[in-house]
Enzyme design. Structure first.
Site, short mmCIF file in Angstrom:
data_model
loop_
_atom_site.label_atom_id
_atom_site.label_comp_id
_atom_site.label_asym_id
_atom_site.label_seq_id
_atom_site.Cartn_x
_atom_site.Cartn_y
_atom_site.Cartn_z
N HIS A 43 1.46 -8.44 -10.97
CA HIS A 43 0.79 -7.14 -10.79
C HIS A 43 1.27 -6.07 -11.77
CE1 HIS A 43 4.51 -6.25 -8.66
NE2 HIS A 43 4.21 -4.98 -8.75
C1 UD1 Z 1 3.05 -0.12 -7.09
C2 UD1 Z 1 4.37 0.34 -7.73
C3 UD1 Z 1 5.14 -0.88 -8.21
C4 UD1 Z 1 5.32 -1.89 -7.11
C5 UD1 Z 1 3.95 -2.24 -6.53
C6 UD1 Z 1 4.07 -3.21 -5.39
C7 UD1 Z 1 4.40 2.50 -8.89
C8 UD1 Z 1 4.37 3.15 -10.21
N1 UD1 Z 1 4.14 1.18 -8.88
O1 UD1 Z 1 2.27 -0.72 -8.12
O2 UD1 Z 1 6.42 -0.47 -8.64
O3 UD1 Z 1 5.92 -3.05 -7.62
O4 UD1 Z 1 3.33 -1.03 -6.07
O5 UD1 Z 1 2.82 -3.69 -5.00
O6 UD1 Z 1 4.66 3.15 -7.90
N2 UD1 Z 1 -4.87 -0.72 -4.78
C9 UD1 Z 1 -5.73 -1.13 -3.79
N3 UD1 Z 1 -5.28 -1.07 -2.50
C10 UD1 Z 1 -4.06 -0.59 -2.16
C11 UD1 Z 1 -3.20 -0.16 -3.19
C12 UD1 Z 1 -3.60 -0.24 -4.50
O7 UD1 Z 1 -6.83 -1.56 -4.05
O8 UD1 Z 1 -3.73 -0.56 -0.95
C13 UD1 Z 1 -5.32 -0.82 -6.20
C14 UD1 Z 1 -5.94 0.43 -6.73
O9 UD1 Z 1 -6.94 0.08 -7.62
C15 UD1 Z 1 -4.82 1.07 -7.51
C16 UD1 Z 1 -4.07 -0.12 -8.04
O10 UD1 Z 1 -4.19 -1.11 -7.01
O11 UD1 Z 1 -5.28 1.93 -8.50
C17 UD1 Z 1 -2.63 0.15 -8.36
O12 UD1 Z 1 -1.98 0.72 -7.22
P1 UD1 Z 1 -0.68 1.66 -7.45
O13 UD1 Z 1 -0.12 2.07 -6.13
O14 UD1 Z 1 -0.99 2.70 -8.43
O15 UD1 Z 1 0.32 0.71 -8.20
P2 UD1 Z 1 0.69 -0.82 -7.97
O16 UD1 Z 1 0.20 -1.60 -9.12
O17 UD1 Z 1 0.31 -1.27 -6.59
#
Ligand code: UD1
Length: 365
Positions: free
Chosen positions: A208
């Site tokens: 991820h």
């Molecule tokens: C985040 C953390 C990362 C951690 C990871 C664990 C930061 C910078 N990154 O990354 O350190 O390893 O979580 O999973 O804080 N999304 C969904 N549903 C959700 C959450 C996210 O669809 O419940 C999608 C959205 O499109 C979002 C993308 O995932 O834009 C990324 O989510 P985000 O929380 O920004 O970062 P992660 O890649 O999950």
């Protein structure tokens, strides 16, 4: 007078770290008065609610509903939503865990309002400032009043950055506390039979990190390596929402690879425990495989968890198809890295945190 603690969680790995601390403080009766804030950084049921259920965590007291966005939107959104909550609770301490955007955002609000804040999993460094988490780690540690470290390299990093040694406490790994406690329940999960998998007869994959999944060429190379491996051995890949969206956007498929929805804690631990090897770019999974003695390949140029390579079963591998295939074949030949368990990864880290917090409380009274 109980010590008033406000815990913060935001994203998937945070839940696993906070659960043992909540339980260890709860077990001390009236010594602590706790409340839990969920920023809503992760919001899908499979990324959030399922962990509350699996970990038997109490529901949060405050949900900030911040959701996804750019780094600035997400970090600022958490700050804006957290400030009134902090003012409402006026805790003696806020506890933040890990290195996600919610961690830094809440620590910064505390520092600005003069509320003391403790960081659990402090001091880890990848030395790669291109990783968003590295910025979160560096800045959070600079503004926290207490720093709980999972390994001795973390203590050394903090001291090198000029942090007062009196603030640093080497307590061990809270994520391993959860693993130790829940492994028996994970072993009773029927997921192996449901997926028709043999113990040690498959590879488990998670990816991820933006550096691996946000660029079509890089993700394409990794996915095509997985397709090749799947001809020799089952490949099980629970897919993070970020990765799923990008695979769709880049039109990437891999025949034979078994893509699943994100899994809850117990099912994922069951699959890790029985895997022949794990390929990942996660932070926590490097640690869990080291504890379990399962060979792990981490698709990253650096790790902030060097003990998993020095003492554990982890090896770093480049995000190139050939490198991944070669590393997987080395493990399948039985030439993977053997490991031992790092010091204080023993299921008692949260207990040590509680002792330090109690000592802080008694110093004030
Ligand atoms: C985040 C953390 C990362 C951690 C990871 C664990 C930061 C910078 N990154 O990354 O350190 O390893 O979580 O999973 O804080 N999304 C969904 N549903 C959700 C959450 C996210 O669809 O419940 C999608 C959205 O499109 C979002 C993308 O995932 O834009 C990324 O989510 P985000 O929380 O920004 O970062 P992660 O890649 O999950």
């Amino acid at each position: 007078m109980p010590i008033k603690i406000l815990h913060v969680v935001g994203a998937r790995p945070n839940f696993v770290k906070v659960a043992p601390i909540l339980a260890a403080m709860q077990a001390r009766g009236n010594a602590f008065q706790q409340a839990l804030v969920h920023t809503g950084q992760h919001y899908d049921d499979q990324m959030s609610r399922i962990f509350f259920d699996d970990l038997k965590m109490p529901p949060e007291d405050e949900y900030l509903g911040v959701g996804s966005g750019t780094h600035a939107e997400q970090t600022a959104g958490v700050m804006l939503a957290f400030e009134p909550v902090l003012l409402k609770y006026r805790p003696d301490w806020v506890m933040v865990v890990g290195d996600v955007n919610s961690t830094l955002a809440c620590a910064l609000v505390c520092a600005k309002l003069g509320v003391r804040v403790a960081h659990v999993e402090a001091g880890l460094r990848s030395w790669d400032r291109g990783m968003p988490e590295e910025i979160n780690r560096l800045l959070t540690d600079q503004i926290c009043d207490l720093l709980f470290t999972p390994s001795q390299d973390a203590d050394a990093n903090l001291l090198r950055e000029g942090i007062d040694g009196g603030k640093i406490h080497f307590v061990g790994n809270v994520m391993i506390d959860t693993l130790v406690k829940l492994l028996p329940r994970a072993q009773a999960q029927p997921i192996l039979e449901e997926l028709k998998l043999e113990k040690r007869g498959y590879m488990l994959v998670t990816l991820h990190r933006p550096a691996n999944v946000d660029h079509p060429q890089t993700l394409g190379q990794i996915i095509s390596a997985l397709e090749t491996i799947a001809r020799e051995l089952p490949v099980i890949f629970p897919v993070h929402p970020r990765t799923r969206k990008n695979m769709q956007a880049f039109d990437l498929q891999a025949e034979g690879v078994r893509f699943l929805e994100p899994l809850g804690y117990l099912d994922f631990l069951a699959l890790t425990y029985s895997a022949g090897l794990v390929l990942t770019d996660s932070g926590g999974i490097q640690e869990e495989t080291t504890y379990l003695g399962v060979p792990c390949l981490t698709v990253r140029p650096t790790t902030e968890r060097p003990v998993t390579v020095e003492l554990g079963t982890n090896r770093l591998v480049a995000s190139q198809g050939e490198a991944i295939l070669e590393a997987v074949r080395t493990i399948l030949r039985g030439q993977g890295q053997q490991g031992t368990c790092p010091p204080l990864w023993d299921g008692k880290a949260a207990e040590r945190i509680v002792e330090v917090m109690l000592a802080q409380g008694s110093m004030e009274h």
